[in-house]
Motif scaffolding. Structure first.
Motif, PDB file in Angstrom:
ATOM      1  N   GLU A  72       0.819  -1.140  -0.224  1.00  0.00           N
ATOM      2  CA  GLU A  72       0.028  -0.088  -0.226  1.00  0.00           C
ATOM      3  C   GLU A  72       0.982   1.316   0.104  1.00  0.00           C
ATOM      4  OE1 GLU A  72      -2.657  -0.409   3.291  1.00  0.00           O
ATOM      5  OE2 GLU A  72      -3.880  -1.870   2.543  1.00  0.00           O
ATOM      6  N   LYS A  73       1.833   1.393   0.764  1.00  0.00           N
ATOM      7  CA  LYS A  73       2.897   2.278   0.751  1.00  0.00           C
ATOM      8  C   LYS A  73       3.652   2.590  -0.633  1.00  0.00           C
ATOM      9  CE  LYS A  73       6.788   4.308   3.408  1.00  0.00           C
ATOM     10  NZ  LYS A  73       7.871   4.112   4.244  1.00  0.00           N
ATOM     11  N   ALA A  74       3.767   1.479  -1.200  1.00  0.00           N
ATOM     12  CA  ALA A  74       4.693   1.803  -2.455  1.00  0.00           C
ATOM     13  C   ALA A  74       3.515   2.153  -3.554  1.00  0.00           C
ATOM     14  CB  ALA A  74       5.009   0.186  -2.881  1.00  0.00           C
ATOM     15  N   GLU A 113       2.014   9.598  -6.015  1.00  0.00           N
ATOM     16  CA  GLU A 113       2.717  10.591  -5.873  1.00  0.00           C
ATOM     17  C   GLU A 113       3.660  11.007  -6.727  1.00  0.00           C
ATOM     18  OE1 GLU A 113       3.959  10.779  -1.522  1.00  0.00           O
ATOM     19  OE2 GLU A 113       2.265  10.644  -0.980  1.00  0.00           O
ATOM     20  N   ILE A 114       4.620  10.136  -7.203  1.00  0.00           N
ATOM     21  CA  ILE A 114       5.613  10.286  -8.224  1.00  0.00           C
ATOM     22  C   ILE A 114       4.983  10.736  -9.461  1.00  0.00           C
ATOM     23  CG2 ILE A 114       7.226   9.029  -9.690  1.00  0.00           C
ATOM     24  CD1 ILE A 114       8.169   7.392  -7.023  1.00  0.00           C
ATOM     25  N   ALA A 115       3.766   9.978  -9.675  1.00  0.00           N
ATOM     26  CA  ALA A 115       3.089  10.225 -11.079  1.00  0.00           C
ATOM     27  C   ALA A 115       2.542  11.580 -11.191  1.00  0.00           C
ATOM     28  CB  ALA A 115       1.847   9.395 -11.153  1.00  0.00           C
ATOM     29  N   LYS A 116       1.880  12.244 -10.159  1.00  0.00           N
ATOM     30  CA  LYS A 116       1.581  13.432  -9.762  1.00  0.00           C
ATOM     31  C   LYS A 116       2.476  14.535 -10.127  1.00  0.00           C
ATOM     32  CE  LYS A 116      -2.427  12.642  -6.723  1.00  0.00           C
ATOM     33  NZ  LYS A 116      -2.944  12.763  -5.570  1.00  0.00           N
ATOM     34  N   ALA A 117       3.896  14.206  -9.516  1.00  0.00           N
ATOM     35  CA  ALA A 117       4.846  15.082  -9.374  1.00  0.00           C
ATOM     36  C   ALA A 117       5.522  14.857 -10.858  1.00  0.00           C
ATOM     37  CB  ALA A 117       5.964  14.655  -8.608  1.00  0.00           C
ATOM     38  N   ARG A 118       5.428  13.959 -11.394  1.00  0.00           N
ATOM     39  CA  ARG A 118       5.803  14.055 -13.085  1.00  0.00           C
ATOM     40  C   ARG A 118       4.773  14.706 -13.831  1.00  0.00           C
ATOM     41  NH1 ARG A 118      10.188  13.109 -16.306  1.00  0.00           N
ATOM     42  NH2 ARG A 118       9.094  13.027 -18.294  1.00  0.00           N
ATOM     43  N   GLU A 119       3.536  14.690 -13.458  1.00  0.00           N
ATOM     44  CA  GLU A 119       2.672  15.595 -14.455  1.00  0.00           C
ATOM     45  C   GLU A 119       2.945  16.976 -14.126  1.00  0.00           C
ATOM     46  OE1 GLU A 119      -1.502  14.433 -13.882  1.00  0.00           O
ATOM     47  OE2 GLU A 119      -0.995  12.158 -13.945  1.00  0.00           O
TER      48      GLU A 119
END
Length: 119
Positions: free
Chosen positions: A37-39, A45-51
Motif C-alpha cells: 500500500e505504501k509503494a 505521488e511520483i506520477a503526480k509530480a511527473r505530471e
C-alpha cells in the motif's frame, strides 16, 4: 514418530506452535500488505509530480520560444536599428517611426518575459 506427531497435534504445545506460526504468517502478510500500500501511494505521488514537471516543462518551452522569436526579430533588424543612432526622431519618415515603435514594443515584451514567473 507417529506418536510424537499425535502429541503435538493434540497437546497445548502443538497448539502453541500452530498459533505462533499462524500469527507470524498473518503478521508477515499484513506487513507485506502495508509495504504494498505504501509503494502504491508513493507511485501515485511520483506520477503526480511527473505530471507537474511535464506541465512546467511545457510552460518553460513556450516562454523560451516566445523569447527566442522576439530576440530573433530584433537581431535580424540590428543593422537597421543601428542606422537610427544620433538621428532626430522628428526628421524620420513615418515608416521609420512605425519601425521604431515596433522596436519599442518588442523591447517591452522582452522585458515582461524576463519578469515572467513559471509556477
Amino acid at each position: 514418530m507417529a506418536a510424537g506427531q499425535a502429541f503435538l497435534r493434540c497437546s497445548p504445545i502443538g497448539w502453541g506452535i500452530t498459533a505462533a506460526s499462524t500469527g507470524i504468517s498473518i503478521s508477515l502478510t499484513n506487513k507485506n500488505k502495508d509495504v504494498a500500500e505504501k509503494a502504491v501511494k508513493e507511485a501515485k505521488e511520483i506520477a503526480k509530480a511527473r505530471e507537474a514537471l511535464d506541465e512546467t516543462t511545457e510552460k518553460i518551452n513556450a516562454l523560451k520560444a516566445k523569447t527566442d522569436r522576439l530576440f530573433d526579430d530584433m537581431n535580424r533588424e540590428k543593422s537597421k536599428i543601428m542606422s537610427f543612432m544620433n538621428l532626430d526622431y522628428l526628421s524620420l519618415r513615418e515608416e521609420d517611426k512605425l519601425f521604431l515603435g515596433t522596436l519599442v514594443n518588442h523591447t517591452l515584451s522582452l522585458s515582461q518575459l524576463l519578469n515572467e514567473t513559471i509556477e
